[in-house]
Design an enzyme around this catalytic site. Structure first.
Site, PDB file in Angstrom:
ATOM      1  CE  LYS A 165      -3.712  -4.017  10.579  1.00  0.00           C
ATOM      2  NZ  LYS A 165      -5.021  -4.266  10.099  1.00  0.00           N
ATOM      3  NE  ARG A 216      -5.778  -9.024   0.353  1.00  0.00           N
ATOM      4  CZ  ARG A 216      -6.778  -8.548   0.319  1.00  0.00           C
ATOM      5  NH1 ARG A 216      -7.308  -8.178  -0.902  1.00  0.00           N
ATOM      6  NH2 ARG A 216      -7.316  -8.334   1.538  1.00  0.00           N
TER       7      ARG A 216
END
Length: 468
Positions: A246, A320
């Site tokens: 990120k 996820r």
């Protein structure tokens, strides 16, 4: 004498003659309230410019110079924009002391008491404690014990989200769940090391690069004959994004990436505290998504617990992955209800903003119950569709599916569709995609960590399986 103490130091207390009355004032009743005030107080309210505008406060003196009463503006009684937790601003606005709400038409004392406790929360682990917060007399007819339990569970969850990652790793998440289990006589099992790599390969892969060992924590509570309710929470204690790192600005709040786990813990505490007639299971996969030689890579293919192979399209779509293994474990028991909580996608925030979590379910009746529960307890959510044709966006040329399809569209929906692949048996499945953070202070919602949807989940379970 105190009935209970919230973890932030605010108190909900029994009736005391010293409690200063708080008089709720609306645009509709202000003339009558003003006329009933003693002349000096009426003149003081006018001199300080008090109006019944929502959130306005006037501290009215008595003849002895002490505080005689508090006027608290609620605005227009029927205004659709009225904040139901408006009373949550009072603990930060009033001087220390004891207070009580006066009864008023249309004023929900129990909801105001909860807002008071939620608004009184402070996170002070790393600083000197502030001055004592004001205390509130439990409103007549309100279930003070139930209000206190909910507030304490929310405070505990907020504490977890607010704790920085250097002091909150997977081991500390495990310790919090073990402490919770010990309080309620629950059983806690933990999987890590070689067993984790074998049985929960996606969880292992995401956490392998961190020196803090990944793990799956599994709490069970309640009688075997009761309907099984399983809560699953995403416990990523910090998310660098992995090798798909990120930018710095997007990493600043990543201590909150375990907000789903905190919400699940808070909901579990409320359910067990109320002794609801369910068999509760709480599953939290906890990892740190770090960068090192052991990090999983874009393009890797990993076989999940469910047997499905997953091509890694992006290492920053790690939540996820760990939820997939946890949901496969949950689904094997075919529970009556699965609720999963996750700070999962930026797409949900773009669509709905930070205050309104998205939820997904295939069950229309369950969706109505979720929305109703959120409205009832002022823990709002918004349903997004599990649009089946978008499942093709998860296609992979070399594996059963890809964890992060390219393209800018429908990110929250494709993430929810990915998760549903791992819980095919359980039709009553609700997925919450939440932010887990209050960007600014609002009544009852101080800036910082928040366990969004935890109170909703508790209300949903309590309505579906009422206490006998």
């Amino acid at each position: 004498m105190p009935l209970t103490r919230a973890s932030d130091g605010s108190l909900l207390i029994a009736a005391t003659p010293e409690a200063v009355p708080i008089r709720p004032v609306t645009a509709e009743n202000w003339n009558a309230v003003e006329a009933a005030l003693p002349e000096p107080q009426r003149r003081f309210a006018a001199a300080t410019g008090f109006t019944p505008k929502a959130g306005r406060i006037a501290l009215l003196p008595g003849e002895d110079g002490g505080l005689a009463c508090v006027l608290f503006g609620l605005g227009d009684a029927g205004a659709p924009s009225r904040d139901r937790f408006l009373a949550g601003k009072l603990p930060a606005a009033l001087p220390p002391g004891d207070y009580r709400f006066e009864a008023s038409d249309g004023f929900d004392g129990a909801e105001a008491a909860l807002a008071w406790l939620l608004g009184g929360y402070r996170y002070e682990r790393y600083r000197k404690p502030g001055e004592p917060r004001p205390r509130l007399v439990a409103p007549e007819g309100a279930d003070a014990a139930a209000i206190a339990r909910v507030a304490a569970a929310v405070a505990a969850g907020r504490d977890l989200v607010n704790t920085p990652a250097n002091d909150l790793g997977p081991a500390e998440i495990e310790a919090a769940i073990r402490d919770l289990g010990a309080r309620f006589g629950a059983t806690v099992a933990v999987t890590l090391g070689e067993e984790l790599e074998r049985d929960f390969p996606l969880v292992h892969a995401v956490g392998a690069a961190s020196p803090r060992a990944p793990r799956l924590i599994d709490l069970t509570w309640g009688k075997a004959e009761n309907p099984l309710v399983t809560l699953v929470g995403k416990g990523v204690v910090f998310d660098t994004g992995g090798l798909d790192i990120k930018p710095a600005s997007n990493m600043l709040l990543m201590k909150k990436d375990m907000g789903g786990a905190a919400a699940a813990l808070a909901a579990a505490e409320m359910i067990m505290g109320a002794d609801l007639p369910v068999r509760l299971r709480l599953i939290v996969p906890s990892v740190e998504n770090a960068i090192a030689g052991e990090a999983f890579r874009p393009g890797d293919v990993i076989r999940s617990r469910a047997g499905l192979t997953v091509e890694i399209g992006n290492t920053d779509a790690e939540g996820r992955l760990i939820l997939a293994d946890a949901l496969a474990l949950a689904d094997a028991e075919e529970p009556d209800l699965i609720i999963d909580f996750a700070t999962l996608t930026g797409a949900a925030r773009v669509a709905l903003g930070p205050d309104l979590p998205a939820f997904f379910t295939e069950d229309g009746a369950l969706a109505e119950a979720v929305a109703e529960a959120g409205e009832r307890v002022n823990d709002p959510v918004w349903r997004l569709p599990l649009h089946a044709p978008y499942a093709s966006l998860l296609d992979s040329k070399i594996a059963d599916l890809n964890n992060a399809p390219g393209g800018p569209f429908a990110g929250a929906i494709t993430a929810a569709l990915f998760l549903r692949r791992f819980a095919p048996r359980t039709k009553a499945h609700v997925h919450f995609d939440l932010f887990g953070w209050n960007p600014s202070t609002k009544p009852g919602r101080p800036e910082g960590g928040e366990v969004q949807t935890a109170r909703l989940a508790y209300a949903l379970v309590a309505g579906r399986y009422p206490a006998r």
